[in-house]
Design a protein around this motif. Sequence first.
Motif, PDB file in Angstrom:
ATOM      1  N   UNK A   1     -17.794  38.643 -93.395  1.00 16.19           N
ATOM      2  CA  UNK A   1     -17.260  39.140 -94.664  1.00 16.19           C
ATOM      3  C   UNK A   1     -17.979  40.370 -95.203  1.00 16.19           C
ATOM      4  N   UNK A   2     -19.270  40.528 -94.866  1.00 13.72           N
ATOM      5  CA  UNK A   2     -20.049  41.679 -95.320  1.00 13.72           C
ATOM      6  C   UNK A   2     -20.801  42.276 -94.143  1.00 13.72           C
ATOM      7  N   UNK A   3     -20.656  43.580 -93.996  1.00 17.11           N
ATOM      8  CA  UNK A   3     -21.302  44.309 -92.902  1.00 17.11           C
ATOM      9  C   UNK A   3     -21.919  45.590 -93.445  1.00 17.11           C
TER      10      UNK A   3
ATOM     11  N   UNK B   1     -22.327  54.774 -85.723  1.00 15.10           N
ATOM     12  CA  UNK B   1     -23.491  54.552 -84.869  1.00 15.10           C
ATOM     13  C   UNK B   1     -23.707  53.075 -84.595  1.00 15.10           C
ATOM     14  N   UNK B   2     -23.568  52.255 -85.629  1.00 12.99           N
ATOM     15  CA  UNK B   2     -23.811  50.815 -85.486  1.00 12.99           C
ATOM     16  C   UNK B   2     -23.145  50.066 -86.625  1.00 12.99           C
ATOM     17  N   UNK B   3     -22.905  48.790 -86.378  1.00 10.78           N
ATOM     18  CA  UNK B   3     -22.429  47.871 -87.414  1.00 10.78           C
ATOM     19  C   UNK B   3     -23.366  46.677 -87.369  1.00 10.78           C
ATOM     20  N   UNK B   4     -23.944  46.335 -88.511  1.00 13.52           N
ATOM     21  CA  UNK B   4     -24.884  45.219 -88.557  1.00 13.52           C
ATOM     22  C   UNK B   4     -24.430  44.189 -89.585  1.00 13.52           C
ATOM     23  N   UNK B   5     -24.882  42.975 -89.350  1.00  9.24           N
ATOM     24  CA  UNK B   5     -24.552  41.836 -90.207  1.00  9.24           C
ATOM     25  C   UNK B   5     -25.855  41.290 -90.770  1.00  9.24           C
TER      26      UNK B   5
ATOM     27  N   UNK C   1     -16.547  44.678 -81.106  1.00  6.03           N
ATOM     28  CA  UNK C   1     -15.651  45.640 -80.457  1.00  6.03           C
ATOM     29  C   UNK C   1     -15.618  45.594 -78.940  1.00  6.03           C
ATOM     30  N   UNK C   2     -16.332  44.671 -78.312  1.00  8.73           N
ATOM     31  CA  UNK C   2     -16.272  44.561 -76.856  1.00  8.73           C
ATOM     32  C   UNK C   2     -15.212  43.546 -76.431  1.00  8.73           C
ATOM     33  N   UNK C   3     -14.618  43.800 -75.275  1.00  4.02           N
ATOM     34  CA  UNK C   3     -13.631  42.896 -74.700  1.00  4.02           C
ATOM     35  C   UNK C   3     -14.359  41.847 -73.860  1.00  4.02           C
TER      36      UNK C   3
ATOM     37  N   UNK D   1     -35.425  40.396 -89.205  1.00  4.82           N
ATOM     38  CA  UNK D   1     -34.449  40.002 -88.188  1.00  4.82           C
ATOM     39  C   UNK D   1     -33.151  39.423 -88.743  1.00  4.82           C
ATOM     40  N   UNK D   2     -33.024  39.302 -90.046  1.00  6.30           N
ATOM     41  CA  UNK D   2     -31.767  38.810 -90.591  1.00  6.30           C
ATOM     42  C   UNK D   2     -30.638  39.810 -90.354  1.00  6.30           C
ATOM     43  N   UNK D   3     -30.988  41.081 -90.171  1.00 11.52           N
ATOM     44  CA  UNK D   3     -30.000  42.108 -89.893  1.00 11.52           C
ATOM     45  C   UNK D   3     -29.844  42.238 -88.386  1.00 11.52           C
ATOM     46  N   UNK D   4     -28.676  41.861 -87.869  1.00 10.83           N
ATOM     47  CA  UNK D   4     -28.446  41.933 -86.430  1.00 10.83           C
ATOM     48  C   UNK D   4     -27.279  42.871 -86.130  1.00 10.83           C
ATOM     49  N   UNK D   5     -27.428  43.657 -85.079  1.00 12.68           N
ATOM     50  CA  UNK D   5     -26.383  44.586 -84.662  1.00 12.68           C
ATOM     51  C   UNK D   5     -25.249  43.786 -84.027  1.00 12.68           C
TER      52      UNK D   5
END
Length: 115
Positions: free
Chosen positions: A32-34, A49-53, A79-81, A69-73
Amino acid sequence: MNVTDARVRRATDREGIHCCEVEVHTDDAETPELLAYFGASFDNDYDMIAVVKNDAKSEIDWYDNNMHTAFTDVSEELFDTPTMKTDWGRRETFKEQVLSYPGIRAEIGRLMDWS
């Protein structure tokens, strides 16, 4: 996943690249939040460049500290298949939804202006 809200938080450096951090809210229950990071690109637009959660709970981790470490890429996860290739259509759709949100592209441009 559709973007329901977005706002530019700040200009920052991520892995040595000058970029802008954009807080993104989506209609997806799992993400829900990125935070999406956008840097300059060669085509006069912006590269995502990146999307992190952020997995930290605000009740416990009230300090906005993106160094732990709560922020993970989650760029690859989103976006990967299944064959480990990037789904560029889905990635570009998300990127355009964020950049097209009112005021986002202009604010990134203002913060990324080095002149």
